[in-house]
Design a protein around this motif. Structure first.
Motif, mmCIF file in Angstrom:
data_model
loop_
_atom_site.group_PDB
_atom_site.id
_atom_site.type_symbol
_atom_site.label_atom_id
_atom_site.label_comp_id
_atom_site.label_asym_id
_atom_site.label_seq_id
_atom_site.Cartn_x
_atom_site.Cartn_y
_atom_site.Cartn_z
ATOM 1 N N LYS A 1 -1.174 3.753 -9.629
ATOM 2 C CA LYS A 1 -2.246 2.977 -8.989
ATOM 3 C C LYS A 1 -3.581 3.184 -9.698
ATOM 4 C CE LYS A 1 -4.537 2.263 -4.506
ATOM 5 N NZ LYS A 1 -4.621 2.720 -3.090
ATOM 6 N N SER A 2 -3.869 4.411 -10.071
ATOM 7 C CA SER A 2 -5.162 4.711 -10.690
ATOM 8 C C SER A 2 -5.252 4.203 -12.124
ATOM 9 C CB SER A 2 -5.422 6.223 -10.660
ATOM 10 O OG SER A 2 -4.457 6.918 -11.443
ATOM 11 N N SER B 1 0.392 7.480 -7.001
ATOM 12 C CA SER B 1 -1.057 7.457 -7.207
ATOM 13 C C SER B 1 -1.445 7.374 -8.680
ATOM 14 C CB SER B 1 -1.694 8.689 -6.567
ATOM 15 O OG SER B 1 -1.139 9.883 -7.096
ATOM 16 N N LEU C 1 2.103 1.862 -3.538
ATOM 17 C CA LEU C 1 1.017 2.261 -4.430
ATOM 18 C C LEU C 1 0.527 3.672 -4.132
ATOM 19 C CD1 LEU C 1 -0.982 -1.085 -4.396
ATOM 20 C CD2 LEU C 1 0.068 -0.064 -6.420
ATOM 21 N N ASP C 2 0.402 3.998 -2.856
ATOM 22 C CA ASP C 2 -0.091 5.330 -2.481
ATOM 23 C C ASP C 2 0.913 6.424 -2.819
ATOM 24 O OD1 ASP C 2 -2.388 4.153 -1.547
ATOM 25 O OD2 ASP C 2 -1.764 4.137 0.560
ATOM 26 N N SER C 3 2.189 6.075 -2.854
ATOM 27 C CA SER C 3 3.209 7.072 -3.207
ATOM 28 C C SER C 3 3.279 7.300 -4.708
ATOM 29 C CB SER C 3 4.587 6.629 -2.694
ATOM 30 O OG SER C 3 5.078 5.519 -3.437
ATOM 31 N N ASN D 1 0.826 -1.213 0.000
ATOM 32 C CA ASN D 1 0.000 0.000 0.000
ATOM 33 C C ASN D 1 0.860 1.263 0.000
ATOM 34 O OD1 ASN D 1 -1.597 -2.243 1.173
ATOM 35 N ND2 ASN D 1 -3.224 -0.722 1.237
ATOM 36 N N GLU D 2 1.921 1.243 0.771
ATOM 37 C CA GLU D 2 2.809 2.401 0.869
ATOM 38 C C GLU D 2 3.374 2.773 -0.495
ATOM 39 O OE1 GLU D 2 7.180 3.458 2.849
ATOM 40 O OE2 GLU D 2 6.074 1.691 3.535
#
Length: 442
Positions: free
Chosen positions: A134-135, A131, A127-129, A124-125
């Protein structure tokens, strides 16, 4: 004595001046290297199964090689294991809690079992960095890798597992239509057999092929997805139910009609794909992964005469015939033990192998992806373009080994080999039921 003391003081001053002068030449490349200007080395292990000569395997090896060249500070220890033996090797080290740092893994059952064994850490760390990266994934892409809102991998492809590939030239020669119903398929098999043409190439040496590529879709045609999910959970359905036994009987009917060549349990899926590519069989039931191998080894003329469709409908079936079994593709897992600088390096490797550029290159290597990438048809084979359009027109149903426990999936794999050699459908259904019930303690 005073002279000796004076000499010592002079030497100390000289050393301090020299050190100060040396310090003024420091390039500011960090302090962890002791002022040498060299970046600290990080050792990282990677396991993958991209060992073949297909376009996708070549592309992934090129990406790994570039990563090594671009990151001289990362000492990458690579284990490249052939696909048929990869899962067994990975499960062996998992049982000993000796996982590699980064490794190829499957969504669904494998992810659940590794996470349940406290062998994985989420990404998650990472992917969230990133974005934007991820999208870019298609809806549902992370479902098979997600447990309690923690995402454990990012898919590197999309794997429909049950595509009916056919050779249009052979069908035209014998004035046959591409079968849309089970009866039409049986009649086509009988016609081809009478003309001494192998109807369907099959390579089930590794046992998973008939499960993943045939029964996952054929079973769904008969039972519907809801029944299978209940049976897998042992909640209101059992594999000894009449509808599943019927699915096994239909597969056996196909074999008894002479659909497959002799020795189908002695060749693997790559040999099967080459058999089909060389025109030695009119059809092949295989996954989307076949495209990258066919595109690498068959001529443009041969590829142009190939077509692709879904498995035929079955009489009285409860499932939607306009579907194919499939999952998002493999992803890279991250060992629970990785931390610090090694974790940063692992994140960089995962991004390199499944990030936007890698997704684009994977698509152009004739491998479907679960990522928003526009297809340039000039860079792929005509067969890949056909399958790409087909996948945009059908729904996806579960693949058995992505839902069943490992023991349940093994029982299906081994049971189908037995079935195709003449085993009784009811007996095989019972073995599958027993294995799945035992493994989830029901």
């Amino acid at each position: 004595m005073r002279k000796s003391l004076l000499l010592v003081l002079v030497m100390m001053v000289a050393v301090s001046v020299f050190t100060a002068c040396s310090g003024s030449q420091n390039t500011g490349k960090g302090t962890s290297d002791g002022g040498t200007g060299k970046e600290e080395k990080v050792a990282l292990s990677l396991w993958h199964n991209f060992t073949g000569d297909d376009l996708r395997a070549r592309t992934m090896r090129e990406i790994v090689d570039k990563f090594k060249n671009d990151h001289p500070n990362i000492d990458l220890n690579i284990q490249a294991i052939p696909p048929d033996g990869y899962k067994a090797r990975l499960k062996t080290v998992a049982a000993a809690n000796e996982m590699p740092d980064v490794f190829l893994m499957w969504p669904g059952t494998m992810t659940k079992e590794f996470q349940g064994g406290d062998l994985l850490q989420p990404i998650n760390e990472l992917l969230d960095s990133k974005s934007e990266w991820k999208s870019g994934f298609l809806p549902g892409s992370f479902d098979g890798f997600t447990i309690d809102n923690q995402i454990y991998s990012a898919p590197m492809g999309l794997s429909p597992t049950s595509i009916l590939y056919y050779n249009q030239a052979i069908f035209d020669k014998y004035q046959l239509q591409v079968p849309k119903t089970w009866d039409e398929l049986i009649k086509a098999v009988e016609s081809l057999k009478s003309n001494k043409v192998t109807p369907i190439a099959l390579g089930n040496k590794a046992a998973w092929l008939a499960q993943s590529s045939i029964i996952s879709s054929l079973g769904d045609r008969v039972t519907g997805s809801e029944w299978f999910l209940k049976a897998a959970a042992q909640d209101g359905a059992k594999f000894t139910d009449p509808e599943f036994v019927k699915a096994l009987e239909l597969l056996q009917q196909l074999q008894q009609a002479g659909a497959f060549q002799e020795g189908f349990n002695s060749i693997d899926n790559t040999q099967m794909e080459m058999m089909f590519a060389q025109g030695q069989a009119a059809m092949m039931i295989d996954g989307g992964w076949a495209l990258t191998n066919l595109s690498a080894n068959a001529s443009k003329e041969v590829l142009d005469q190939m077509g692709a469709t879904v498995l035929p409908s079955v009489p009285g079936g409860k499932g939607d015939p306009n579907t194919t079994s499939g999952v998002v593709g493999v992803g890279l897992g991250l060992s629970k033990k990785v931390e610090g600088k090694k974790k940063e390096a692992a994140h960089e490797l995962i991004l390199a192998m499944s990030g936007p550029d890698a997704q684009k290159r994977t698509l152009e290597a004739n491998q479907l992806v679960s990522y928003k990438v526009e297809l340039d048809e000039s860079k792929v084979s005509s067969l890949f373009a056909k399958v790409y359009k087909l996948m945009n027109s059908v729904q996806r149903t579960p693949v058995y080994d992505a839902i069943l426990t490992s023991a349940g999936a093994d029982a299906v794999n081994n049971g189908l080999q037995e079935l195709l050699m003449g085993g009784k459908p009811q007996d095989i259904a019972q073995k599958i039921q027993d294995a799945q019930a035992k493994s989830i303690q029901k």
